[in-house]
Design a protein around this motif. Structure first.
Motif, PDB file in Angstrom:
ATOM      1  N   LYS A  98       0.814  -1.210   0.000  1.00 49.27           N
ATOM      2  CA  LYS A  98       0.000   0.000   0.000  1.00 49.27           C
ATOM      3  C   LYS A  98       0.851   1.265   0.000  1.00 49.27           C
ATOM      4  CE  LYS A  98      -4.156   1.314   2.547  1.00 49.27           C
ATOM      5  NZ  LYS A  98      -5.110   0.711   3.488  1.00 49.27           N
ATOM      6  N   HIS A  99       1.882   1.285   0.834  1.00 47.15           N
ATOM      7  CA  HIS A  99       2.630   2.535   1.016  1.00 47.15           C
ATOM      8  C   HIS A  99       4.064   2.451   0.531  1.00 47.15           C
ATOM      9  CE1 HIS A  99      -0.702   3.958   3.396  1.00 47.15           C
ATOM     10  NE2 HIS A  99      -0.611   2.919   4.189  1.00 47.15           N
ATOM     11  N   GLY A 100       4.537   1.255   0.224  1.00 48.28           N
ATOM     12  CA  GLY A 100       5.963   1.111  -0.063  1.00 48.28           C
ATOM     13  C   GLY A 100       6.286   0.873  -1.524  1.00 48.28           C
ATOM     14  N   ASP A 101       5.315   1.116  -2.407  1.00 51.18           N
ATOM     15  CA  ASP A 101       5.567   0.923  -3.839  1.00 51.18           C
ATOM     16  C   ASP A 101       5.968  -0.498  -4.195  1.00 51.18           C
ATOM     17  OD1 ASP A 101       4.803   3.362  -4.723  1.00 51.18           O
ATOM     18  OD2 ASP A 101       6.821   4.207  -4.864  1.00 51.18           O
ATOM     19  N   ARG A 102       5.659  -1.487  -3.335  1.00 55.15           N
ATOM     20  CA  ARG A 102       6.014  -2.887  -3.646  1.00 55.15           C
ATOM     21  C   ARG A 102       4.898  -3.504  -4.487  1.00 55.15           C
ATOM     22  NH1 ARG A 102       8.955  -5.765  -0.177  1.00 55.15           N
ATOM     23  NH2 ARG A 102       8.690  -7.344  -1.783  1.00 55.15           N
ATOM     24  N   THR A 103       4.656  -2.893  -5.654  1.00 49.90           N
ATOM     25  CA  THR A 103       3.495  -3.302  -6.442  1.00 49.90           C
ATOM     26  C   THR A 103       3.648  -4.702  -7.039  1.00 49.90           C
ATOM     27  OG1 THR A 103       4.441  -2.093  -8.272  1.00 49.90           O
ATOM     28  CG2 THR A 103       2.735  -0.962  -7.022  1.00 49.90           C
ATOM     29  N   GLU A 104       4.888  -5.241  -7.066  1.00 50.97           N
ATOM     30  CA  GLU A 104       5.054  -6.599  -7.614  1.00 50.97           C
ATOM     31  C   GLU A 104       4.333  -7.643  -6.745  1.00 50.97           C
ATOM     32  OE1 GLU A 104       7.335  -5.035  -5.964  1.00 50.97           O
ATOM     33  OE2 GLU A 104       8.539  -6.402  -4.743  1.00 50.97           O
ATOM     34  N   LEU A 105       3.944  -7.232  -5.537  1.00 53.21           N
ATOM     35  CA  LEU A 105       3.215  -8.159  -4.666  1.00 53.21           C
ATOM     36  C   LEU A 105       1.866  -8.565  -5.254  1.00 53.21           C
ATOM     37  CD1 LEU A 105       3.968  -6.571  -1.187  1.00 53.21           C
ATOM     38  CD2 LEU A 105       4.603  -8.852  -1.934  1.00 53.21           C
ATOM     39  N   HIS A 106       1.392  -7.823  -6.280  1.00 54.20           N
ATOM     40  CA  HIS A 106       0.104  -8.212  -6.859  1.00 54.20           C
ATOM     41  C   HIS A 106       0.184  -9.596  -7.496  1.00 54.20           C
ATOM     42  CE1 HIS A 106       1.849  -6.634 -10.671  1.00 54.20           C
ATOM     43  NE2 HIS A 106       1.162  -7.614 -11.180  1.00 54.20           N
ATOM     44  N   ARG A 107       1.404 -10.043  -7.837  1.00 50.49           N
ATOM     45  CA  ARG A 107       1.514 -11.365  -8.495  1.00 50.49           C
ATOM     46  C   ARG A 107       1.149 -12.526  -7.567  1.00 50.49           C
ATOM     47  NH1 ARG A 107       4.940 -11.495 -13.255  1.00 50.49           N
ATOM     48  NH2 ARG A 107       5.494  -9.398 -13.864  1.00 50.49           N
TER      49      ARG A 107
END
Ligand SMILES: [Zn+2]
Ligand SMILES: [Zn+2]
Length: 245
Positions: A98-107
């Motif tokens: 949510k806040h850390g730009d770790r958008t790869e977690l969507h996988r």
């Protein structure tokens, strides 16, 4: 041949960027997974849960069981599931996403959401994320719920309409408000997007969000969808706060 090339490419990529655990960066065998330690530390909700809100309940496998809260006040949506409890590594994953730009977690999240949402999927279901107000979207640059909804749509092949709902007024943070305050703050805060209205009538809608706390935001979404004629509204979230606020 193509597979060999793809495999070779992946091997070269792994030599440069070895796969890491999405929670702690420890080396792992496959991309976008959890290491065994983090896996053990995530409280996956794969036991008995409340059919309406996804809350973990004591007891063995059983269908259609409701928690005390949902027996007292049934939610506006009909059924919900969560992937894990909002604590420990599960909480850290959500905050990083949510806040850390770790958008790869969507996988990995897309795979987990698919498994959690399986009992909720009806034919002709439409997936929709909980919307952010545009000002929040500008600040964060992405809507984490939309990334989750799109990941779930890719995993399941189900249609996702990212702008099915919108949030015409800014509601501020729900943090620091009690349960009644959260519901009051969200009343009427979410609307169906007028140009998408025709898509909703007569169809079941599966809402996607990152965290379920009091359920006030999901309730506002579900109320708007029901008013627009959705035949059923269900919800799947990444994390469920153990004690509803
Ligand atoms: Zn780890
Ligand atoms: Zn419940």
């Amino acid at each position: 041949m193509q597979t060999l090339v793809a495999r070779g490419g992946r091997a070269a990529l792994h030599a440069l960027y070895p796969p890491q655990c999405v929670a702690c960066a420890a080396p792992v065998a496959e991309d976008f997974g959890l290491c065994p330690d983090c896996w053990r530390d995530v409280d996956f909700l794969d036991g008995l849960v409340c059919d309406a809100c996804g809350l973990s309940l004591p007891g063995g496998p059983e269908d259609g069981v409701l928690c005390d809260g949902c027996l007292r006040v049934p939610p506006v949506w009909s059924r919900a599931r969560a992937v894990f409890t909002y604590s420990g590594t599960g909480r850290r994953l959500v905050l990083a996403f949510k806040h850390g730009d770790r958008t790869e977690l969507h996988r990995p999240a897309g795979r987990w959401l698919k498994k959690a949402a399986e009992p909720l999927l009806l034919p002709d279901t439409l997936i929709a994320p909980v919307p952010l107000h545009w000002r929040r979207l500008l600040l964060r640059r992405y809507n984490q719920s939309a990334l989750l909804a799109q990941a779930l749509a890719r995993e399941t092949g189900i249609e996702c309409v990212v702008d099915l709902l919108h949030r015409p007024r800014s509601t501020g943070s729900q943090e620091g408000r009690d349960r009644a305050g959260r519901f009051a703050n969200m009343t009427g805060a979410i609307r169906c997007t007028p140009r998408r209205m025709a898509r909703i009538a007569g169809r079941p809608v599966l809402l996607v969000d990152d965290v379920l706390t009091s359920g006030a935001t999901l309730a506002a979404c579900a109320a708007a969808l029901r008013a627009a004629g959705a035949s059923d509204v269900t919800a799947v979230v990444l994390a469920r706060v153990a004690k509803g606020g």
